[in-house]
Design an enzyme around this catalytic site. Structure first.
Site, PDB file in Angstrom:
ATOM      1  N   SER A 188       0.954  -0.746   2.195  1.00  0.00           N
ATOM      2  CA  SER A 188       0.266  -0.240   3.379  1.00  0.00           C
ATOM      3  C   SER A 188      -0.665   0.899   2.998  1.00  0.00           C
ATOM      4  CB  SER A 188       1.285   0.259   4.411  1.00  0.00           C
ATOM      5  OG  SER A 188       0.646   0.920   5.479  1.00  0.00           O
ATOM      6  N   TYR A 203       9.058   3.965   7.653  1.00  0.00           N
ATOM      7  CA  TYR A 203       8.154   2.878   7.294  1.00  0.00           C
ATOM      8  C   TYR A 203       7.251   3.281   6.134  1.00  0.00           C
ATOM      9  CZ  TYR A 203       4.116  -0.225   7.546  1.00  0.00           C
ATOM     10  OH  TYR A 203       3.104  -1.101   7.226  1.00  0.00           O
TER      11      TYR A 203
END
Length: 337
Positions: A188, A203
């Site tokens: 990400s 996350y």
């Protein structure tokens, strides 16, 4: 006065070097877009394994890999959706597909161990050349750590970190034996381009693990003919991203799954870390220009806005449970007639 002038020269030189480095990065991206993509089947092998292939980026990447001529082992938790995707890809692209039902949030449990055994059985004897660890969980998001349920946070850890590690460990031995392969771990931009990602701390931490894990494996296995890569997209229009989050970004920076997948497949085998989409490359470049303290304050403010929007949404609807996989017929094989 001379000391001040010297410092200005030094700072100017550092700034110039930074701009040049980023220009080279953009030029490298443009050169890749102009060159012919790798023949993945010839370079790595005739099969690909992909997790989370029933929607969003995973589904689009499965289609792109099939378009490149790779047979597919599709790994996901929803048997009906896996069957639907498998049949459509086999019918449209003339490749073989296998569907393995595996709820990755159950990894390191008896049910997860049994599913991992089925995955190993499914890839046994196959010329698996590409592994795409795409499955990921971002929710719950936009919450302080003390506001989230621990069970939900640990589900993020199990899917994004533990499952990715175990699936990689299950597929790598065959690649080592054959002396070729490519492992693509979907990370990400929130972890590789930003100094922090408050209210999404778990996350972001799991995605930092993905980047570090991929870098080390790249060094470990390069001499074995295996390319390991972390791909770090920014915002992609998927089920993981709510309309509230998407509305807070400029539309041109929200990339469709199909566009992101096309770029992602072209990048396979080119470096250990990449941001495939040009729109996301631009975001990465601009993120590097912002001092960390300013970025932290801005990101916290934006994510607090998301927290408030999510609070309203959560109060307006009851939480939905995810479907459980059936216990029978866990591995299904489809061939184009």
């Amino acid at each position: 006065m001379a000391a001040v002038s010297l410092w200005l020269v030094v700072l100017g030189s550092i700034g110039a070097l930074y701009v040049v480095a980023n220009c080279f990065r953009v030029l490298r991206y443009l050169s890749l877009c102009l060159r012919q993509p790798k023949d993945l089947r010839r370079r790595y092998g005739s099969w690909a394994v992909i997790t989370g292939p029933t929607s969003g980026l995973g589904r689009s990447m499965a289609v792109e890999l099939a378009r490149a001529g790779l047979n597919l082992v599709l790994v996901g938790r929803d048997r009906a959706k896996l069957q639907d995707v498998s049949e459509k890809i086999a019918r449209c692209h003339g490749v073989q597909t296998k569907a393995v039902v595996f709820d990755l949030s159950l990894v390191s449990t008896p049910e997860g161990d049994e599913a991992m055994r089925r995955l190993r059985d499914a890839v046994e004897g196959l010329d698996v050349g590409v592994l795409v660890n795409n499955a990921g969980v971002a929710k719950p998001g936009a919450l302080y750590l003390h506001e989230a349920e621990v069970g939900s946070l640990m589900r993020i850890v199990r899917v994004n970190l533990q499952a990715l590690t175990e699936v990689t460990a299950a597929v790598l031995p065959g690649m080592v034996e054959r002396g070729r392969g490519a492992v693509v771990n979907i990370g990400s931009g929130s972890a590789v381009a930003m100094p922090s990602f408050p209210l999404y701390s778990v996350y972001a931490a799991t995605k930092r693990y993905v980047a570090a894990f991929s870098k080390s494996l790249y060094v470990e296995y390069k001499s074995n003919g295996i390319d390991v890569q972390c791909q770090a997209p920014f915002l992609v229009e998927t089920n993981m991203v709510s309309s509230a989050v998407k509305s807070s970004f400029y539309a041109q920076f929200v990339v469709t799954p199909d566009a992101c997948a096309r770029a992602a497949v072209r990048w396979i085998g080119h470096g250990r870390l990449c941001v495939p989409s040009l729109a996301h490359q631009v975001q990465w470049w601009f993120a590097g220009l912002v001092p960390g303290v300013i970025h932290d304050a801005y990101r916290l403010a934006k994510n607090l806005q998301q927290r408030e929007m999510f609070r309203v949404l959560r109060s307006a609807r009851a939480p939905k449970s995810h479907p459980q996989a059936d216990e029978d017929d866990k591995v299904v094989v489809y061939n184009k007639q």
